[in-house]
Every structure is written in structure tokens, then in C-alpha cells.
Scaffold this active site. Structure first.
Site, PDB file in Angstrom:
ATOM      1  CG  LEU A 170      -1.372 110.488  -4.520  1.00 23.28           C
ATOM      2  CD1 LEU A 170      -1.544 109.695  -5.814  1.00 23.28           C
ATOM      3  CD2 LEU A 170      -1.595 109.593  -3.297  1.00 23.28           C
ATOM      4  CB  SER A 171       4.668 110.485  -2.213  1.00 23.55           C
ATOM      5  OG  SER A 171       6.050 110.502  -2.402  1.00 23.55           O
ATOM      6  N   GLY A 172       5.190 112.582  -4.847  1.00 23.59           N
ATOM      7  CA  GLY A 172       5.597 112.629  -6.255  1.00 23.59           C
ATOM      8  C   GLY A 172       4.650 113.405  -7.158  1.00 23.59           C
ATOM      9  CB  SER A 173       1.290 114.825  -6.681  1.00 20.58           C
ATOM     10  OG  SER A 173       1.440 115.480  -5.443  1.00 20.58           O
ATOM     11  CE  LYS A 216       3.007 116.473  -1.060  1.00 13.36           C
ATOM     12  NZ  LYS A 216       3.314 115.276  -1.876  1.00 13.36           N
ATOM     13  CB  SER A 217       8.605 119.698  -2.962  1.00 12.43           C
ATOM     14  OG  SER A 217       8.174 118.809  -1.975  1.00 12.43           O
ATOM     15  CB  SER A 230      -2.468 117.101   4.320  1.00 11.80           C
ATOM     16  OG  SER A 230      -2.317 117.748   3.085  1.00 11.80           O
TER      17      SER A 230
HETATM   18  N1  LIG Z   1       4.418 105.746   4.452  1.00 11.81           N
HETATM   19  C1  LIG Z   1       4.605 106.906   3.800  1.00 11.81           C
HETATM   20  N2  LIG Z   1       3.576 107.505   3.160  1.00 11.81           N
HETATM   21  C2  LIG Z   1       3.773 108.650   2.518  1.00 11.81           C
HETATM   22  N3  LIG Z   1       4.960 109.324   2.472  1.00 11.81           N
HETATM   23  C3  LIG Z   1       6.012 108.771   3.111  1.00 11.81           C
HETATM   24  C4  LIG Z   1       5.882 107.533   3.786  1.00 11.81           C
HETATM   25  N4  LIG Z   1       7.091 107.224   4.319  1.00 11.81           N
HETATM   26  C5  LIG Z   1       7.934 108.207   3.989  1.00 11.81           C
HETATM   27  N5  LIG Z   1       7.301 109.135   3.259  1.00 11.81           N
HETATM   28  C6  LIG Z   1       7.936 110.388   2.829  1.00 11.81           C
HETATM   29  O1  LIG Z   1       7.396 111.390   3.669  1.00 11.81           O
HETATM   30  C7  LIG Z   1       6.900 112.469   2.909  1.00 11.81           C
HETATM   31  C8  LIG Z   1       5.490 112.838   3.333  1.00 11.81           C
HETATM   32  O2  LIG Z   1       5.481 113.487   4.546  1.00 11.81           O
HETATM   33  P1  LIG Z   1       4.212 114.336   4.955  1.00 11.81           P
HETATM   34  O3  LIG Z   1       4.524 114.920   6.278  1.00 11.81           O
HETATM   35  O4  LIG Z   1       3.867 115.274   3.859  1.00 11.81           O
HETATM   36  O5  LIG Z   1       3.071 113.226   5.075  1.00 11.81           O
HETATM   37  S1  LIG Z   1       1.651 113.319   5.800  1.00 11.81           S
HETATM   38  O6  LIG Z   1       1.049 114.596   5.395  1.00 11.81           O
HETATM   39  O7  LIG Z   1       1.860 113.257   7.231  1.00 11.81           O
HETATM   40  O8  LIG Z   1       0.890 112.167   5.307  1.00 11.81           O
HETATM   41  C9  LIG Z   1       6.846 112.043   1.475  1.00 11.81           C
HETATM   42  O9  LIG Z   1       7.357 113.157   0.775  1.00 11.81           O
HETATM   43  P2  LIG Z   1       6.755 113.640  -0.636  1.00 11.81           P
HETATM   44  O10 LIG Z   1       7.187 112.606  -1.619  1.00 11.81           O
HETATM   45  O11 LIG Z   1       7.421 114.964  -0.844  1.00 11.81           O
HETATM   46  O12 LIG Z   1       5.274 113.768  -0.520  1.00 11.81           O
HETATM   47  C10 LIG Z   1       7.706 110.796   1.398  1.00 11.81           C
HETATM   48  O13 LIG Z   1       8.970 111.139   0.893  1.00 11.81           O
HETATM   49  N1  LIG Z   2       4.748 119.803 -13.260  1.00 10.30           N
HETATM   50  C1  LIG Z   2       5.628 118.835 -13.355  1.00 10.30           C
HETATM   51  N2  LIG Z   2       5.866 118.222 -14.519  1.00 10.30           N
HETATM   52  C2  LIG Z   2       6.773 117.218 -14.622  1.00 10.30           C
HETATM   53  N3  LIG Z   2       7.494 116.762 -13.591  1.00 10.30           N
HETATM   54  C3  LIG Z   2       7.299 117.324 -12.398  1.00 10.30           C
HETATM   55  C4  LIG Z   2       6.356 118.384 -12.215  1.00 10.30           C
HETATM   56  N4  LIG Z   2       6.365 118.738 -10.911  1.00 10.30           N
HETATM   57  C5  LIG Z   2       7.271 117.949 -10.320  1.00 10.30           C
HETATM   58  N5  LIG Z   2       7.840 117.115 -11.198  1.00 10.30           N
HETATM   59  C6  LIG Z   2       8.853 116.082 -10.913  1.00 10.30           C
HETATM   60  O1  LIG Z   2       8.182 115.080 -10.174  1.00 10.30           O
HETATM   61  C7  LIG Z   2       8.992 114.611  -9.117  1.00 10.30           C
HETATM   62  C8  LIG Z   2       8.268 114.796  -7.800  1.00 10.30           C
HETATM   63  O2  LIG Z   2       8.101 116.181  -7.571  1.00 10.30           O
HETATM   64  P1  LIG Z   2       8.036 116.755  -6.112  1.00 10.30           P
HETATM   65  O3  LIG Z   2       7.822 118.221  -6.229  1.00 10.30           O
HETATM   66  O4  LIG Z   2       9.210 116.302  -5.313  1.00 10.30           O
HETATM   67  O5  LIG Z   2       6.712 116.051  -5.576  1.00 10.30           O
HETATM   68  P2  LIG Z   2       6.163 115.867  -4.093  1.00 10.30           P
HETATM   69  O6  LIG Z   2       6.695 117.014  -3.272  1.00 10.30           O
HETATM   70  O7  LIG Z   2       4.689 115.912  -4.233  1.00 10.30           O
HETATM   71  O8  LIG Z   2       6.663 114.542  -3.645  1.00 10.30           O
HETATM   72  C9  LIG Z   2      10.295 115.390  -9.198  1.00 10.30           C
HETATM   73  O9  LIG Z   2      11.245 114.579  -9.872  1.00 10.30           O
HETATM   74  C10 LIG Z   2       9.948 116.600 -10.010  1.00 10.30           C
HETATM   75  O10 LIG Z   2      11.048 117.064 -10.762  1.00 10.30           O
END
Ligand SMILES: Nc1ncnc2c1ncn2[C@@H]1O[C@H](COP(=O)(O)OS(=O)(=O)O)[C@@H](OP(=O)(O)O)[C@H]1O
Ligand SMILES: Nc1ncnc2c1ncn2[C@@H]1O[C@H](COP(=O)(O)OP(=O)(O)O)[C@@H](O)[C@H]1O
Length: 293
Positions: free
Chosen positions: A115-118, A120-121, A188
Site C-alpha cells: 500500500l501507499s505509505g507501507s 516501499k520507497s 502494483s
Molecule cells: N489513486 C491512487 N492510488 C494509489 N496511489 C496514488 C493514487 N493517486 C496518487 N497516488 C500516488 O502514486 C503513487 C503510486 O504509484 P504507483 O505507480 O506505484 O501505483 S500503481 O502501481 O500503478 O498502482 C503513490 O505513491 P506511494 O505512496 O509511494 O505508494 C501515491 O503517492
Molecule cells: N520501517 C518503518 N518504520 C517506521 N516508519 C517507516 C518505515 N518505513 C517507512 N516509514 C515511514 O513511513 C512513511 C511512508 O514510507 P514510504 O517509504 O514513503 O512508503 P511508500 O513508498 O510505500 O509510500 C514515511 O514517512 C517513512 O518515513
């Protein structure tokens, strides 16, 4: 014509017959009998195959309605898929093996999904940093970043997400051929899209890492404020909120983060740091031989 990269079921060939298994080089000149059953091509078509002729050290590929045989590690001639015809594969005297020797590593993809915020980056960066300090060449394909360039034309509709992942999978495959450890950090959300990327690569070279982090934690982190916007209805089709996420069923590694303390803010969870997670992934790479040529 359409060249297939993956055949389901996979086929192996010998000069005397055929069997199910891995696609392997044909050992010597001869006719190769392929299973007389329908083979699903990666374009979704079906073809019936029977006899093809192989030359020494050939590799078998299957085309739309035909089977083709190519010689050597890099086939000198291959009709590729897509709409443009008459495309010839150019062979180079420097191949993947040579590049891997140069880099003292093996090319592979570490595919980080979640998930977003999990995280990954964060994991991708920690991996990149640690491997760099050990003299290993990596390249990160981050969803956010790739959507600024190569995939800037794509939205978050399911078909665009699929195309996003397809392109990233193809780019990752090129990095693997370059001998690079490619780290893809992308939501993904669909299993079939991830599996299609896996199918582009030789067995073992696609290492799927699942960030198994509950949405409550991702949402509490919300570093970009996107969950807040999604809950307010200002972003439609946000993964985990009003769009699906399909967790892997059989991934190589899972980074588990369980929230032990339910009260907000999310402190007191059993949180491995990104660099601890990176060490786990690197141990896996070491064990599987990817950190040597
Ligand atoms: N609708 C919606 N759903 C999910 N995420 C969204 C959306 N709109 C914008 N974002 C931002 O786009 C990042 C995800 O892009 P991805 O290319 O990894 O997504 S995907 O694999 O095509 O589903 C994702 O980044 P991460 O938070 O790093 O995962 C979000 O910041
Ligand atoms: N293992 C971890 N423990 C605590 N916080 C984390 C951890 N990994 C990432 N974070 C924090 O969670 C937030 C989202 O991380 P990020 O790597 O950007 O996630 P994603 O790429 O899945 O969106 C950031 O603020 C980051 O500092």
C-alpha cells in the site's frame, strides 16, 4: 507474428521428444516435438504446435501459430511482438554473462509491493544504500518517479495501472539483462500484473517482497496527505480506500509490521527499520548467489 516470452505450461525440448518443464536449449540438431496441446501465449492467443527443426545449441521460441528456433545465448534474429513487423534482434559479442562478470553480481529484480505509505520507497533506498556500500550496482524504479517521465501519460484506472506495471516490468527486465540489481517499488495492486512481470524473467530472478503493513498504519503515517484527501472524497480510486489491493499469495519475502498498540499515534508497533528489512533482503540475495558473478 508474435514471439512469446513465456509459455504456459512451460515446455522443454530434446532432439528425441518433449516434456513439460523449463524452456531449455536444444542439445543437438534434430526435430523437436512440442506437446500437441494449446499453449497460452502472453498475448492471450492460442496456438497448436507440432514439429520444429532445431540447430545445435538452439533455443526454442513459440510464435503465433508457429514455433521458431534461435541459436546461441542471444538469438541473432527474432521477430518481436507489437505492431511493427520486420524487426531483427541484434546480437552483441558482449552479453549478460560478461556484464555480470564485470559487476561481480547477478542481475535480478527486487519487486517491492504494498500500500501507499507501507514503506516501499524507504526499503528501496535502504537496499540501494547498503548494496552501494558493498560495491553492488542497483537502480530504483519507484512508482512516483517513473510516473513523472516514462509513465506520465497514465492514470490510476486499473488498465492504466496495468500498463504502468507492464512498462516497469519491461524496463526492469532490461536492467536484469544489464546485470543490475533492479529495485521496483510500486504499489502494483493486481496479482496478475505482478505475475506477468515475474513471467518476463528467468526462474528466481524476480524476488517479490510484500510490505505487509495494515492500512491503519499506512493511513496514520500518510506522509503525503493522500489518505486524508481520499477519505474526504477528493481523490477517487485510492488503493486500500476505494480501490483494491491484492496481497501476494506466494512471494519470496514478506516484511511484516504489526501494530501492537491500537491507539493513535502509531507508537509501540513491532517496527523493523528499513535498514533491518534491507539486511533481510540482502541475506536472501547472498544465499541465492546474486551478490557474485
Ligand atoms: N489513486 C491512487 N492510488 C494509489 N496511489 C496514488 C493514487 N493517486 C496518487 N497516488 C500516488 O502514486 C503513487 C503510486 O504509484 P504507483 O505507480 O506505484 O501505483 S500503481 O502501481 O500503478 O498502482 C503513490 O505513491 P506511494 O505512496 O509511494 O505508494 C501515491 O503517492
Ligand atoms: N520501517 C518503518 N518504520 C517506521 N516508519 C517507516 C518505515 N518505513 C517507512 N516509514 C515511514 O513511513 C512513511 C511512508 O514510507 P514510504 O517509504 O514513503 O512508503 P511508500 O513508498 O510505500 O509510500 C514515511 O514517512 C517513512 O518515513
Amino acid at each position: 507474428m508474435v514471439a512469446v516470452k513465456t509459455v504456459h505450461p512451460p515446455i522443454s525440448c530434446s532432439s528425441s521428444g518433449s516434456q513439460c518443464g523449463q524452456l531449455v536449449p536444444v542439445p543437438k540438431i534434430g526435430f523437436v516435438k512440442l506437446p500437441s496441446l494449446s499453449l497460452r501465449l502472453n498475448v492471450g492467443n492460442y496456438a497448436r504446435l507440432s514439429l520444429i527443426q532445431a540447430t545445435e545449441e538452439s533455443t526454442v521460441a513459440v510464435t503465433n501459430g508457429r514455433a521458431a528456433v534461435f541459436s546461441g545465448e542471444n538469438p541473432p534474429q527474432m521477430v518481436t511482438n507489437g505492431t511493427a513487423g520486420n524487426i531483427v534482434w541484434h546480437k552483441s559479442s558482449v552479453g549478460k554473462v560478461h556484464r555480470q562478470e564485470l559487476l561481480q553480481q547477478k542481475g535480478c529484480v527486487i519487486w517491492i509491493t504494498g500500500l501507499s505509505g507501507s514503506g516501499k520507497s524507504s526499503l528501496a533506498c535502504a537496499l540501494c544504500q547498503t548494496l552501494y556500500s558493498r560495491g553492488k550496482l542497483t537502480y530504483i524504479l519507484d512508482g512516483d518517479n517513473v510516473r513523472h517521465g516514462l509513465n506520465r501519460d497514465l492514470t490510476f484506472k486499473s488498465e492504466d495501472r496495468a500498463e504502468n506495471i507492464r512498462r516497469i516490468g519491461e524496463v526492469a527486465k532490461l536492467f536484469v539483462d544489464a546485470g543490475v540489481i533492479c529495485i521496483a517499488s510500486v504499489i502494483s495492486p493486481y496479482r496478475r500484473d505482478r505475475d506477468a512481470c515475474r513471467a518476463l524473467l528467468p526462474e528466481g530472478d524476480f524476488i517479490e517482497v510484500f510490505m505487509d503493513v495494515p492500512i491503519e498504519i499506512c493511513e496514520a503515517r500518510d506522509p503525503k496527505g493522500l489518505y486524508k484527501l481520499a477519505r474526504a472524497g477528493k481523490i477517487k480510486g485510492f488503493t486500500g480506500v476505494d480501490d483494491p489491493y491484492e496481497p501476494p499469495l506466494n512471494c519470496e519475502l514478506t516484511c511484516i509490521l504489526r501494530w501492537l498498540q491500537l491507539a493513535l499515534p502509531p507508537k509501540g508497533n513491532s517496527c523493523a527499520s528499513p535498514s533491518d528489512m534491507a539486511e533481510t533482503v540482502i541475506s536472501y540475495l547472498e544465499e541465492k548467489g546474486y551478490l557474485q558473478a
